[in-house]
Design an enzyme around this catalytic site. Structure first.
Site: not given
Length: 401
Positions: A37, A122, A147, A159, A209, A211, A235, A261, A282, A311, A315, A338, A401
């Site tokens: 991605n 999600h 999630r 996010y 998550d 992130h 996560e 991930e 993951r 994951h 993407d 996921e 991020w």
């Protein structure tokens, strides 16, 4: 049987995907996902310029030998570009081998260890009330695991929160920037999960998550504060480059931890797993070297009672999802998979045999991994540059991020 050709297909039916198609002299073909991605063309070039020329004339059934050749033979090992390219080759070769055998891929991996693969959806909203409603919608659809992400008061561009119902972080043009406040986030998240448990009870598996946005002690504080709400996992609580950081989190909370991930090989996973600093790994088929290497990671994790939670965001193409479901059906230590729904255009470009029912997915009985590509349709969606966002603190400091 010999490999006669291997072609890289780049398409963008709503988002960019890179697919490798390996062809043989007996007419059997195989597909592998090579999507990275925001850096898709790097893998496409690596495959076209450096990998494909080395494949022509080889026996596609020598999967392990080809994997080692591409890994050890390059000298420059690991890294996301190299491992995504290797993964694409490996997945395509397993697809070919299973088609030759006339069997769905999971049968070559030892057969079913379960009847279906539990997946998580999600659910996101602009505020707590909207997220609570979204979770309820997925419960009604039969999902057992969900999630939950929510907008945080005072922050924009949080996010996991979509402008509409479905979240897609990659955007056309240069990277978008958002402002992040750890303090606001830490004060807010427990109230989200309190509201979710009040409304939906303790039955549904709830995931969250982080992130990579917290320091280890901040992550420990979050995990501790979420203990009353019995999360399935927290996560990516902190960046995983310094894996000793997870030891500090472990000392302070029993909230389960999922990570990996962005991992590329078993070496990224080794210390976290063998020191039992995480509960779920993951890593993915496409980013961790294909079916062969992810199976190694899963087997290693099983020694320490660590389960998989691969994951599966949008993407990753349906090719990766298909391969991941076959592996998840076969391994003994699946935790959850996921599942983000692809758009209708993507599903049309990648016709597949996997199905979803009552929160469980099954890869189907089609020989191979059960995913193909409509090349004519794919050609109608040319590559469109897109980047993942970046985050900054209020003072302008670049953040995770």
């Amino acid at each position: 049987m010999k490999i006669t050709n291997a072609r890289i297909i780049v398409t963008c039916p709503g988002r960019n995907f890179v697919t490798l198609k390996i062809e043989t002299d007996e007419g059997v073909t195989g597909l592998g996902d090579a999507t990275l991605n925001g850096r898709e063309l790097s893998v496409a070039s690596y495959l076209a310029d450096h990998v494909v020329p080395c494949l022509i004339g080889r026996d596609p059934q020598r999967i392990e030998d080809i994997w080692q050749y591409l890994y050890k033979g390059a000298y420059w090992r690991r890294g996301p570009v190299t491992m995504a390219a290797i993964a694409a080759v490996d997945t395509a070769l397993w697809d070919i081998k299973a088609k030759i055998a006339g069997l769905p891929l999971y049968q070559l991996l030892g057969g079913q260890s379960r009847d279906g693969v539990m997946v998580y959806a999600h659910a996101n909203g602009r505020d707590v009330a909207e997220t609570v409603d979204r979770v309820g919608e997925y419960i009604e659809k039969g999902y057992k695991a969900i999630r939950a992400q929510s907008g945080v008061p005072g922050l924009s561009g949080v996010y996991g929160v979509a402008k509409d119902k479905f979240y897609e972080p990659a955007t056309k043009g240069l990277p978008q920037e958002s402002v992040w406040s750890t303090e606001a986030y830490l004060d807010f998240v427990p109230s989200l999960f309190e509201a979710l448990r009040v409304k939906h009870g303790m039955g549904p598996h709830l995931l969250h998550d982080v992130h990579h946005r917290l320091t280890p002690i901040e992550a420990a504080r979050l995990g501790k504060s979420l203990e009353p709400y019995r999360l399935f996992w927290m996560e990516d609580p902190t960046p995983a480059e310094n894996q000793d950081a997870f030891r500090l989190i472990r000392q302070h909370t029993v909230t389960p931890i999922a990570v990996g991930e962005v991992f590329n090989s078993i070496w990224d996973c080794k210390d976290l797993i063998q020191n039992q600093l995480i509960d779920y790994i993951r890593a993915t088929v496409v980013h961790a070297g294909g079916v062969s290497h992810l199976r190694r990671i899963a087997d290693f994790a099983a020694l320490y009672q660590v389960r998989t939670g691969c994951h599966g965001a949008t993407d990753l193409s349906p090719v990766c999802m298909g391969a991941s479901l076959h592996l998840g059906l076969a391994i003994p230590n699946l935790g959850v998979q996921e599942h983000m729904e692809h758009n209708a255009e993507t599903d049309a470009v990648f016709p597949h045999s996997y199905t979803l029912k009552d929160g469980y997915m099954h890869p189907g009985e089609t020989p191979g991994h059960g995913v193909e590509i409509d090349e004519e349709l794919a050609a109608k969606y040319p590559y469109s540059p897109a980047y993942l966002p970046v985050a900054r603190l209020a003072d302008g400091t670049l953040w995770n991020w």
